[in-house]
Design a protein around this motif. Structure first.
Motif, mmCIF file in Angstrom:
data_model
loop_
_atom_site.group_PDB
_atom_site.id
_atom_site.type_symbol
_atom_site.label_atom_id
_atom_site.label_comp_id
_atom_site.label_asym_id
_atom_site.label_seq_id
_atom_site.Cartn_x
_atom_site.Cartn_y
_atom_site.Cartn_z
ATOM 1 N N GLU A 164 53.026 40.840 51.072
ATOM 2 C CA GLU A 164 53.357 39.606 51.805
ATOM 3 C C GLU A 164 52.126 38.757 52.088
ATOM 4 N N LEU A 165 50.950 39.343 51.903
ATOM 5 C CA LEU A 165 49.682 38.620 52.023
ATOM 6 C C LEU A 165 48.778 39.073 50.892
ATOM 7 N N ILE A 166 48.192 38.126 50.195
ATOM 8 C CA ILE A 166 47.214 38.424 49.155
ATOM 9 C C ILE A 166 45.889 37.805 49.565
ATOM 10 N N VAL A 167 44.836 38.606 49.534
ATOM 11 C CA VAL A 167 43.495 38.120 49.852
ATOM 12 C C VAL A 167 42.648 38.226 48.587
ATOM 13 N N LEU A 168 42.174 37.088 48.122
ATOM 14 C CA LEU A 168 41.372 37.041 46.904
ATOM 15 C C LEU A 168 39.895 37.034 47.263
ATOM 16 N N ALA A 169 39.202 38.106 46.888
ATOM 17 C CA ALA A 169 37.751 38.182 47.088
ATOM 18 C C ALA A 169 37.047 37.996 45.755
ATOM 19 N N ASP A 170 37.675 37.240 44.864
ATOM 20 C CA ASP A 170 37.111 36.973 43.534
ATOM 21 C C ASP A 170 37.235 35.503 43.170
ATOM 22 N N THR A 171 37.169 34.648 44.185
ATOM 23 C CA THR A 171 37.307 33.211 43.945
ATOM 24 C C THR A 171 36.046 32.602 43.340
ATOM 25 N N VAL A 172 34.890 33.158 43.696
ATOM 26 C CA VAL A 172 33.615 32.615 43.213
ATOM 27 C C VAL A 172 33.217 33.259 41.896
ATOM 28 N N CYS A 173 33.209 34.576 41.897
ATOM 29 C CA CYS A 173 32.773 35.300 40.698
ATOM 30 C C CYS A 173 33.677 35.052 39.515
ATOM 31 N N CYS A 174 34.966 34.962 39.766
ATOM 32 C CA CYS A 174 35.952 35.017 38.679
ATOM 33 C C CYS A 174 36.942 33.861 38.690
ATOM 34 N N GLU A 175 36.706 32.888 39.570
ATOM 35 C CA GLU A 175 37.498 31.654 39.617
ATOM 36 C C GLU A 175 38.989 31.925 39.800
ATOM 37 N N GLN A 176 39.306 32.923 40.609
ATOM 38 C CA GLN A 176 40.706 33.196 40.901
ATOM 39 C C GLN A 176 41.159 32.346 42.092
ATOM 40 N N SER A 177 42.422 31.995 42.093
ATOM 41 C CA SER A 177 42.966 31.115 43.123
ATOM 42 C C SER A 177 44.450 31.393 43.285
ATOM 43 N N ALA A 178 45.056 30.753 44.262
ATOM 44 C CA ALA A 178 46.495 30.893 44.442
ATOM 45 C C ALA A 178 47.228 30.453 43.183
ATOM 46 N N ALA B 280 43.194 35.841 60.214
ATOM 47 C CA ALA B 280 44.078 35.411 61.315
ATOM 48 C C ALA B 280 44.723 34.071 60.993
ATOM 49 N N ALA B 281 43.951 33.156 60.433
ATOM 50 C CA ALA B 281 44.499 31.845 60.089
ATOM 51 C C ALA B 281 45.580 31.961 59.019
ATOM 52 N N ALA B 282 45.357 32.850 58.029
ATOM 53 C CA ALA B 282 46.338 33.049 56.965
ATOM 54 C C ALA B 282 47.629 33.644 57.527
ATOM 55 N N LEU B 283 47.498 34.551 58.482
ATOM 56 C CA LEU B 283 48.675 35.170 59.090
ATOM 57 C C LEU B 283 49.413 34.181 59.993
ATOM 58 N N GLN B 284 48.684 33.313 60.629
ATOM 59 C CA GLN B 284 49.300 32.306 61.488
ATOM 60 C C GLN B 284 50.032 31.251 60.686
ATOM 61 N N GLY B 285 49.466 30.963 59.486
ATOM 62 C CA GLY B 285 49.997 29.878 58.653
ATOM 63 C C GLY B 285 51.347 30.188 58.056
ATOM 64 N N THR C 233 57.048 36.041 41.682
ATOM 65 C CA THR C 233 58.135 36.416 42.584
ATOM 66 C C THR C 233 57.650 37.156 43.833
ATOM 67 N N LEU C 234 56.343 37.406 43.934
ATOM 68 C CA LEU C 234 55.831 38.133 45.092
ATOM 69 C C LEU C 234 56.017 37.304 46.359
ATOM 70 N N PRO C 235 56.383 37.946 47.459
ATOM 71 C CA PRO C 235 56.559 37.205 48.718
ATOM 72 C C PRO C 235 55.332 36.380 49.100
ATOM 73 N N ALA C 236 54.137 36.931 48.896
ATOM 74 C CA ALA C 236 52.920 36.203 49.261
ATOM 75 C C ALA C 236 52.788 34.910 48.462
ATOM 76 N N VAL C 237 53.184 34.956 47.207
ATOM 77 C CA VAL C 237 53.113 33.758 46.357
ATOM 78 C C VAL C 237 54.192 32.767 46.747
ATOM 79 N N GLN C 238 55.392 33.243 46.924
ATOM 80 C CA GLN C 238 56.502 32.359 47.246
ATOM 81 C C GLN C 238 56.338 31.701 48.607
ATOM 82 N N GLU C 239 55.727 32.410 49.536
ATOM 83 C CA GLU C 239 55.550 31.880 50.884
ATOM 84 C C GLU C 239 54.199 31.193 51.078
ATOM 85 N N GLY C 240 53.400 31.156 50.011
ATOM 86 C CA GLY C 240 52.099 30.490 50.096
ATOM 87 C C GLY C 240 51.115 31.192 51.003
ATOM 88 N N ARG C 241 51.237 32.517 51.115
ATOM 89 C CA ARG C 241 50.336 33.259 51.997
ATOM 90 C C ARG C 241 49.283 33.974 51.147
#
Length: 318
Positions: A256-270, A313-318, A281-289
């Motif tokens: 339900e939450l995905i945290v990407l720690a590879d945005t700089v090294c590997c240019e990963q993003s939502a 915390a901001a991601a969980l609040q959002g 179809t993952l809940p985190a993707v569908q809900e933008g979390r």
């Protein structure tokens, strides 16, 4: 100048265990590799007076005078040194120590350390996070004082390392202030989130190869504070703390939450995550979390871990 004013008494400690080579490459941007070694014990100075004896994973180290030419071979330690006000005493840092901006970055490598290259900076203290290539013994042979502070496994390890560096550099009070600030900020971040998030599943991504981190790791402990369920905990071969997951496993866990720690090294993003097969179809993707974290902040155990907790915390609040 290294040997005359400092002495070191070393106790026997187990050999440091490096991360698997593939994961080490993933974490190159982070600059530190995890270790199963014992953590540094709290140091003995209370008021910044010298001589002072501090304790690292390589044993006790007595510093007769306040160090003025520190070489940091650990990005996390570099951040700690500058945070506690010892930046002016830092002569050189390794090539992955990219924060703060005014850190004196060099071509020194923490992955393939060279004692002679380090010695060229005339250090009166070298701070390391691992004992790659027997660098501790090599520096000891040159009478260069070393302080080995391995990768933190808990927040308490971070606080103890800040305290140790504060004592070793003559900035004990500043270190205590940094510790208090980090503790207060993390507590406030956790408090700001509704208890409704407890039990929410999280997937922490270290790289597009799908390496992750379990709750037994330093970064995993942050998720535990929020009451989140880490999908990596139940993965095969999770005992090392950094299992490589499969796309099928992640999809089956439906984080339900995905945290990407590879945005700089590997240019990963939502956006790139959403384009992966079965991930749309993952809940985190569908809900933008999806938290697009800074690789370094999400992987180092320095004071900016409070920044990371606030972003979660901001991601969980959002």
């Amino acid at each position: 100048m290294f040997g005359s004013s400092h002495c070191a008494t070393r106790s026997t400690s187990p050999a440091l265990l490096a991360l698997p080579a593939a994961l080490a490459l993933v974490l190159t941007g982070c600059g530190d590799s995890a270790s199963d070694d014992e953590q540094a014990a709290p140091s003995s100075s209370a008021d910044g007076a010298f001589p002072v004896t501090v304790t690292g994973a390589d044993g006790e180290l007595t510093l007769e005078e306040q160090p003025e030419n520190i070489v940091s071979m650990s990005p996390s330690s570099t951040e700690m040194l500058f945070a506690i006000g010892a930046g002016d005493q830092v002569e050189a840092v390794d090539d992955n120590s990219n924060y703060p901006e005014d850190a004196p970055t060099t071509d020194l490598s923490a992955f393939t350390p060279n004692a002679e290259a380090i010695a060229e900076y005339a250090p009166d203290l070298v701070v390391l996070s691992n004992d790659q290539n027997g660098i501790v013994d090599a520096l000891d042979a040159l009478s260069i004082p070393t302080l080995l502070l391995p990768a933190a496994e808990t927040l308490d390890d971070t606080y103890e390392q800040l305290e140790t560096l504060g004592d070793a550099t003559g900035h004990a009070e500043e270190a205590d202030e940094v510790i208090s600030d980090v503790q207060d900020r993390i507590a406030a971040a956790v408090e700001s989130v509704s208890t409704d998030v407890e039990g929410m599943s999280v997937y922490h991504e270290l790289g597009p190869e799908l390496y992750s981190a379990t709750s037994d790791t330093f970064i995993g402990s942050i998720y535990s504070m929020f009451g989140l369920e880490n999908i990596a905990d139940g993965a095969p071969d999770a005992a090392g703390g950094y299992p490589q997951l499969s796309a099928e496993y992640i999809a089956g866990q439906a984080p339900e939450l995905i945290v990407l720690a590879d945005t700089v090294c590997c240019e990963q993003s939502a956006e790139t995550v959403a384009q992966r097969p079965a991930f749309g179809t993952l809940p985190a993707v569908q809900e933008g979390r999806i938290l697009e974290a800074d690789d370094d902040i999400a992987s180092r155990w320095g004071p900016r871990i409070a920044d990371f907790a606030e972003s979660v915390a901001a991601a969980l609040q959002g």
